[in-house]
Design a protein around this motif. Sequence first.
Motif, PDB file in Angstrom:
ATOM      1  N   GLY A 136       0.716  -1.015  -0.007  1.00 39.75           N
ATOM      2  CA  GLY A 136      -0.049  -0.238   0.074  1.00 39.75           C
ATOM      3  C   GLY A 136       0.738   1.232  -0.097  1.00 39.75           C
ATOM      4  O   GLY A 136       0.658   2.210  -0.958  1.00 39.75           O
ATOM      5  N   ALA A 137       1.908   1.401   0.851  1.00 35.79           N
ATOM      6  CA  ALA A 137       2.843   2.438   0.863  1.00 35.79           C
ATOM      7  C   ALA A 137       3.626   2.770  -0.486  1.00 35.79           C
ATOM      8  O   ALA A 137       3.773   3.846  -0.972  1.00 35.79           O
ATOM      9  N   GLN A 138       3.924   1.591  -1.113  1.00 37.93           N
ATOM     10  CA  GLN A 138       4.611   1.741  -2.131  1.00 37.93           C
ATOM     11  C   GLN A 138       3.972   1.988  -3.363  1.00 37.93           C
ATOM     12  O   GLN A 138       4.309   2.932  -4.126  1.00 37.93           O
ATOM     13  N   MET A 139       2.670   1.257  -3.664  1.00 39.34           N
ATOM     14  CA  MET A 139       1.945   1.965  -4.762  1.00 39.34           C
ATOM     15  C   MET A 139       1.291   3.179  -4.663  1.00 39.34           C
ATOM     16  O   MET A 139       1.304   3.851  -5.637  1.00 39.34           O
ATOM     17  N   ILE A 140       0.860   3.522  -3.488  1.00 35.65           N
ATOM     18  CA  ILE A 140       0.310   4.959  -3.375  1.00 35.65           C
ATOM     19  C   ILE A 140       1.459   6.137  -3.634  1.00 35.65           C
ATOM     20  O   ILE A 140       1.124   6.995  -4.279  1.00 35.65           O
ATOM     21  N   SER A 141       2.560   5.604  -3.010  1.00 37.61           N
ATOM     22  CA  SER A 141       3.829   6.642  -3.284  1.00 37.61           C
ATOM     23  C   SER A 141       4.157   6.716  -4.606  1.00 37.61           C
ATOM     24  O   SER A 141       4.291   7.975  -5.376  1.00 37.61           O
ATOM     25  N   TYR A 142       4.231   5.685  -5.509  1.00 38.30           N
ATOM     26  CA  TYR A 142       4.822   5.614  -6.848  1.00 38.30           C
ATOM     27  C   TYR A 142       3.826   5.933  -7.725  1.00 38.30           C
ATOM     28  O   TYR A 142       3.983   6.294  -8.795  1.00 38.30           O
ATOM     29  N   GLU A 143       2.567   6.025  -7.415  1.00 37.89           N
ATOM     30  CA  GLU A 143       1.501   6.526  -8.189  1.00 37.89           C
ATOM     31  C   GLU A 143       1.530   7.867  -8.566  1.00 37.89           C
ATOM     32  O   GLU A 143       1.048   8.528  -9.511  1.00 37.89           O
ATOM     33  N   LEU A 144       2.046   8.605  -7.450  1.00 38.62           N
ATOM     34  CA  LEU A 144       2.320  10.089  -7.805  1.00 38.62           C
ATOM     35  C   LEU A 144       3.321  10.390  -8.917  1.00 38.62           C
ATOM     36  O   LEU A 144       3.045  11.265  -9.901  1.00 38.62           O
ATOM     37  N   SER A 145       4.252   9.725  -9.020  1.00 38.89           N
ATOM     38  CA  SER A 145       5.300   9.588 -10.101  1.00 38.89           C
ATOM     39  C   SER A 145       4.579   9.127 -11.326  1.00 38.89           C
ATOM     40  O   SER A 145       4.941   9.853 -12.382  1.00 38.89           O
ATOM     41  N   ILE A 146       3.940   8.388 -11.481  1.00 39.17           N
ATOM     42  CA  ILE A 146       3.406   7.863 -12.645  1.00 39.17           C
ATOM     43  C   ILE A 146       2.155   8.826 -13.136  1.00 39.17           C
ATOM     44  O   ILE A 146       2.352   9.193 -14.290  1.00 39.17           O
ATOM     45  N   GLY A 147       1.475   9.449 -12.312  1.00 42.93           N
ATOM     46  CA  GLY A 147       0.492  10.389 -12.689  1.00 42.93           C
ATOM     47  C   GLY A 147       1.210  11.671 -13.318  1.00 42.93           C
ATOM     48  O   GLY A 147       0.860  12.074 -14.258  1.00 42.93           O
ATOM     49  N   LEU A 148       2.286  12.076 -12.572  1.00 44.97           N
ATOM     50  CA  LEU A 148       2.828  13.166 -13.103  1.00 44.97           C
ATOM     51  C   LEU A 148       3.562  13.156 -14.443  1.00 44.97           C
ATOM     52  O   LEU A 148       3.646  13.921 -15.216  1.00 44.97           O
ATOM     53  N   SER A 149       4.112  11.834 -14.546  1.00 41.01           N
ATOM     54  CA  SER A 149       4.956  11.589 -15.767  1.00 41.01           C
ATOM     55  C   SER A 149       3.911  11.701 -16.989  1.00 41.01           C
ATOM     56  O   SER A 149       3.725  12.257 -18.064  1.00 41.01           O
TER      57      SER A 149
END
Length: 358
Positions: free
Chosen positions: A165-178
């Motif tokens: 949960g911590a990993q996917m929620i965190s890295y979704e930010l970078s995916i969304g911004l990219s």
Amino acid sequence: MFDFSIVTQWVDTLLRSWMSPTAAVIVECVLVGVCLLLGYAVIALALIYIERKVCAFFQCRLGPNRVGPYGVIQSVADMFKMLIKEIIHINHIDKFLFGLAPYIVIISSVLAFSCIPFAKGLQVLDFNIGIFFLLAVSSIGIVGILLAGWSSNNKYTLIGAMRSGAQMISYELSIGLSILTMVMLAGTMSLSGIVEAQAGGWFIFTGHIPAIIAFLIYIIAGTAETNRGPFDLPEAESELTAGYHTEYSGMHFGFFYLAEYLNMFIVASVAATLFWGGWMPLHISGWDGFNQAMDYIPSIIWFLGKVAVMIFIIMWFKWTFPRLRIDQLLKLEWKYLLPINLINLLLMALIIVFGLHF
């Protein structure tokens, strides 16, 4: 270049000539669902076999080589074994949520899979806010993973689920911004529109440095989002046995296994669509003869070829780099990737405003 919408329109016309419009729509929905599930299963089996061969190559082994020529039927044999294996019932669990979790994960994966434009005119869902829909449905999978870890009533599964949960929620930010960086360049959130906007050149070439930075961050974040090495902390075998799906067996475990590989395919497909033109052939402005020659190659071949390269890069990551610690993984996202992404987004906005892109 062949347009697959000709085939879909012909099927629609044929069905409407035989039955009422309502019945035709129902039959079309059933056909689309069957094609989606069939494609889902075939791609998953192919990726399992390819991963085993790529892993063997990096480790100087042969990989599957007994069942069928070059071991190509090994994945099919494993699928049948998974289908007939007993589902072991665990005591002291939340049975409803325990059974529901793998279905949530697989439904999220199938919905995201249906958004992918495989070829010209070959796309199940094509909204004007397609990117927004894709990000929304792909985020549902984390709910299934959290439910799986919590409902298993096991400390290892709970730790794995919390890590995931911590990993996917965190890295979704970078995916969304990219993704947002490339949406700004394309000027549309429709996946088919993004592909068509690259008719004069793929965004990885026409978007200058911000497009290259966005692509590198997307590949890193996408690998982390799918819980693959070196970001496979939720399934760290040396620490958590099998992570959040430790207590699962039979086809329930198979759902998690299939979803992991299809999520990798989805991440690679989105990368190919946003940065490398999707099904669009390589076109160079002013080279009319070259562009016409490229158009003879079917659009689905272009798309699958680009996706294959992206998948190889993701597999290369897994079998090259050692697993990170959880603190290193989160530090990479919050202290490095996210600030770089925000600056990159601003840089892309300036390039668009001043018309500096090709």
